[in-house]
Motif scaffolding. Structure first.
Motif, PDB file in Angstrom:
ATOM      1  N   LEU A   1       0.830  -1.202   0.000  1.00  0.00           N
ATOM      2  CA  LEU A   1       0.000   0.000   0.000  1.00  0.00           C
ATOM      3  C   LEU A   1       0.866   1.254   0.000  1.00  0.00           C
ATOM      4  N   ALA A   2       1.954   1.259   0.749  1.00  0.00           N
ATOM      5  CA  ALA A   2       2.842   2.427   0.779  1.00  0.00           C
ATOM      6  C   ALA A   2       3.369   2.736  -0.619  1.00  0.00           C
ATOM      7  N   ARG A   3       3.752   1.704  -1.360  1.00  0.00           N
ATOM      8  CA  ARG A   3       4.240   1.931  -2.720  1.00  0.00           C
ATOM      9  C   ARG A   3       3.129   2.442  -3.629  1.00  0.00           C
ATOM     10  N   LEU A   4       1.913   1.958  -3.409  1.00  0.00           N
ATOM     11  CA  LEU A   4       0.780   2.448  -4.199  1.00  0.00           C
ATOM     12  C   LEU A   4       0.510   3.918  -3.888  1.00  0.00           C
ATOM     13  N   LEU A   5       0.545   4.285  -2.620  1.00  0.00           N
ATOM     14  CA  LEU A   5       0.381   5.684  -2.238  1.00  0.00           C
ATOM     15  C   LEU A   5       1.486   6.541  -2.849  1.00  0.00           C
ATOM     16  N   GLY A   6       2.668   5.964  -2.998  1.00  0.00           N
ATOM     17  CA  GLY A   6       3.797   6.688  -3.565  1.00  0.00           C
ATOM     18  C   GLY A   6       3.610   7.089  -5.017  1.00  0.00           C
TER      19      GLY A   6
ATOM     20  N   ARG B   1       1.094   8.708  -5.970  1.00  0.00           N
ATOM     21  CA  ARG B   1       0.357   9.973  -5.905  1.00  0.00           C
ATOM     22  C   ARG B   1       0.985  10.981  -4.946  1.00  0.00           C
ATOM     23  N   ALA B   2       1.751  10.511  -3.979  1.00  0.00           N
ATOM     24  CA  ALA B   2       2.255  11.374  -2.911  1.00  0.00           C
ATOM     25  C   ALA B   2       3.659  11.896  -3.208  1.00  0.00           C
ATOM     26  N   GLU B   3       3.976  13.028  -2.604  1.00  0.00           N
ATOM     27  CA  GLU B   3       5.339  13.530  -2.677  1.00  0.00           C
ATOM     28  C   GLU B   3       6.275  12.665  -1.835  1.00  0.00           C
ATOM     29  N   SER B   4       5.761  12.174  -0.713  1.00  0.00           N
ATOM     30  CA  SER B   4       6.557  11.292   0.140  1.00  0.00           C
ATOM     31  C   SER B   4       5.629  10.392   0.949  1.00  0.00           C
ATOM     32  N   VAL B   5       6.096   9.185   1.204  1.00  0.00           N
ATOM     33  CA  VAL B   5       5.325   8.216   1.993  1.00  0.00           C
ATOM     34  C   VAL B   5       6.247   7.608   3.035  1.00  0.00           C
ATOM     35  N   ARG B   6       5.750   7.526   4.258  1.00  0.00           N
ATOM     36  CA  ARG B   6       6.474   6.854   5.328  1.00  0.00           C
ATOM     37  C   ARG B   6       5.668   5.642   5.760  1.00  0.00           C
ATOM     38  N   GLY B   7       6.282   4.471   5.711  1.00  0.00           N
ATOM     39  CA  GLY B   7       5.659   3.261   6.220  1.00  0.00           C
ATOM     40  C   GLY B   7       6.219   2.942   7.590  1.00  0.00           C
ATOM     41  N   LEU B   8       5.347   2.602   8.528  1.00  0.00           N
ATOM     42  CA  LEU B   8       5.766   2.305   9.898  1.00  0.00           C
ATOM     43  C   LEU B   8       5.231   0.948  10.310  1.00  0.00           C
ATOM     44  N   ASP B   9       6.107   0.073  10.795  1.00  0.00           N
ATOM     45  CA  ASP B   9       5.683  -1.247  11.240  1.00  0.00           C
ATOM     46  C   ASP B   9       6.571  -1.683  12.402  1.00  0.00           C
ATOM     47  N   ALA B  10       5.982  -2.399  13.351  1.00  0.00           N
ATOM     48  CA  ALA B  10       6.727  -2.823  14.534  1.00  0.00           C
ATOM     49  C   ALA B  10       7.612  -4.037  14.282  1.00  0.00           C
ATOM     50  N   ASP B  11       7.383  -4.737  13.164  1.00  0.00           N
ATOM     51  CA  ASP B  11       8.124  -5.974  12.889  1.00  0.00           C
ATOM     52  C   ASP B  11       9.324  -5.686  11.987  1.00  0.00           C
ATOM     53  N   ALA B  12      10.518  -5.847  12.527  1.00  0.00           N
ATOM     54  CA  ALA B  12      11.731  -5.512  11.772  1.00  0.00           C
ATOM     55  C   ALA B  12      11.917  -6.403  10.555  1.00  0.00           C
ATOM     56  N   THR B  13      11.506  -7.651  10.629  1.00  0.00           N
ATOM     57  CA  THR B  13      11.688  -8.571   9.505  1.00  0.00           C
ATOM     58  C   THR B  13      10.862  -8.145   8.303  1.00  0.00           C
TER      59      THR B  13
ATOM     60  N   ARG C   1      11.907  -6.616   4.483  1.00  0.00           N
ATOM     61  CA  ARG C   1      11.364  -7.129   3.228  1.00  0.00           C
ATOM     62  C   ARG C   1      10.747  -5.998   2.406  1.00  0.00           C
ATOM     63  N   ALA C   2      10.050  -5.080   3.067  1.00  0.00           N
ATOM     64  CA  ALA C   2       9.457  -3.945   2.367  1.00  0.00           C
ATOM     65  C   ALA C   2      10.530  -3.115   1.679  1.00  0.00           C
ATOM     66  N   ARG C   3      11.639  -2.904   2.355  1.00  0.00           N
ATOM     67  CA  ARG C   3      12.740  -2.136   1.753  1.00  0.00           C
ATOM     68  C   ARG C   3      13.308  -2.857   0.540  1.00  0.00           C
ATOM     69  N   GLU C   4      13.416  -4.176   0.616  1.00  0.00           N
ATOM     70  CA  GLU C   4      13.931  -4.951  -0.520  1.00  0.00           C
ATOM     71  C   GLU C   4      13.026  -4.827  -1.739  1.00  0.00           C
ATOM     72  N   LEU C   5      11.718  -4.754  -1.501  1.00  0.00           N
ATOM     73  CA  LEU C   5      10.747  -4.740  -2.590  1.00  0.00           C
ATOM     74  C   LEU C   5      10.510  -3.354  -3.178  1.00  0.00           C
ATOM     75  N   THR C   6      11.085  -2.329  -2.579  1.00  0.00           N
ATOM     76  CA  THR C   6      10.819  -0.951  -2.987  1.00  0.00           C
ATOM     77  C   THR C   6      11.962  -0.405  -3.835  1.00  0.00           C
ATOM     78  N   ALA C   7      11.623   0.131  -4.987  1.00  0.00           N
ATOM     79  CA  ALA C   7      12.634   0.704  -5.881  1.00  0.00           C
ATOM     80  C   ALA C   7      13.312   1.897  -5.216  1.00  0.00           C
ATOM     81  N   PRO C   8      14.615   2.045  -5.394  1.00  0.00           N
ATOM     82  CA  PRO C   8      15.330   3.169  -4.762  1.00  0.00           C
ATOM     83  C   PRO C   8      14.772   4.535  -5.131  1.00  0.00           C
ATOM     84  N   ALA C   9      14.229   4.655  -6.329  1.00  0.00           N
ATOM     85  CA  ALA C   9      13.716   5.952  -6.774  1.00  0.00           C
ATOM     86  C   ALA C   9      12.325   6.276  -6.226  1.00  0.00           C
ATOM     87  N   ALA C  10      11.658   5.308  -5.640  1.00  0.00           N
ATOM     88  CA  ALA C  10      10.303   5.548  -5.128  1.00  0.00           C
ATOM     89  C   ALA C  10      10.355   6.509  -3.940  1.00  0.00           C
TER      90      ALA C  10
END
Length: 218
Positions: A52-57, A59-71, A75-84
């Motif tokens: 969802l964060a990538r989908l919001l990205g 349309r948005a100028e910036s998106v911050r995703g917050l989750d309590a689970d480090a693992t 994984r979210a960082r691995e799946l996200t393009a550096p330019a996003a």
């Protein structure tokens, strides 16, 4: 009301293990219809693998995703393009929201992990004037209506699993690997507390054991 027999439940579990699909992702397109076509900053609480964060990205100028689970954040960082325009942070939704205000705040299948009223108060505090809060949550089935909707969802769930997987066996998507927890609040209690904290909020029961909440801050 009678419950499904253990043999049927086992068969359903085996079917869904072989044909998994993400009930939360089912609502992502609906969420995007609730938010502006373009906006500044967005915050996705309980961002999981970041879909969802990538989908919001988009349309948005910036998106911050917050989750309590480090693992799952890794994984979210691995799946996200550096330019996003999307970044992910490990943290608690009540104490670690990055400072500032957000034009859009989303929270999908995460608020039942938190003290409900405290979470809504924190989301409200970080929502910018004119901003939009969208929650897709889980409620404990207590009423007859809840149970009837749940029974209908069981049959529809099988159909959707078959369609989304095109009848093939498949592995669980990354979005379904985050820790889960059962809901403990009824929908009636959620409506009551949300109405007190977020006047004018729109709440609806949904299929697939979900409800939705939309609130626009004046």
């Amino acid at each position: 009301m009678t419950t499904p027999q253990p043999r049927l439940l086992k068969a359903l579990e085996q079917f869904h293990a072989a044909h998994p699909w993400d009930h939360n992702a089912h609502y992502h397109r609906w969420i995007m219809r609730q938010v502006p076509k373009r906006f500044g900053a967005a915050l996705d609480i309980g961002s999981g693998s970041g879909d969802l964060a990538r989908l919001l990205g988009t349309r948005a100028e910036s998106v911050r995703g917050l989750d309590a689970d480090a693992t799952i954040v890794a994984r979210a960082r691995e799946l996200t393009a550096p330019a996003a325009p999307v970044a992910f942070t490990v943290g608690d939704a009540l104490t670690d929201i990055p400072s500032g205000s957000y034009d859009v705040i989303t929270c999908v299948a995460a608020i039942h992990h938190l003290p409900f009223t405290e979470a809504l108060e924190e989301f409200r505090r970080h929502l910018a004037p004119g901003g939009t809060l969208v929650v897709v949550g889980l409620a404990e089935a207590r009423s007859t209506g809840d149970r009837l909707l749940g029974v209908a969802a069981v049959a529809l769930n099988v159909v959707m699993a078959w369609i989304k997987n095109r009848g093939r066996r498949t592995a669980r998507p990354a979005s379904m690997t985050a820790p889960t927890r059962p809901a403990t609040m009824s929908f009636a209690d959620i409506v009551r507390d949300a109405g007190r904290l977020l006047p004018g909020a729109r709440l609806r029961r949904r299929v697939f054991w979900r409800y939705t909440l939309v609130w626009h801050r004046n």
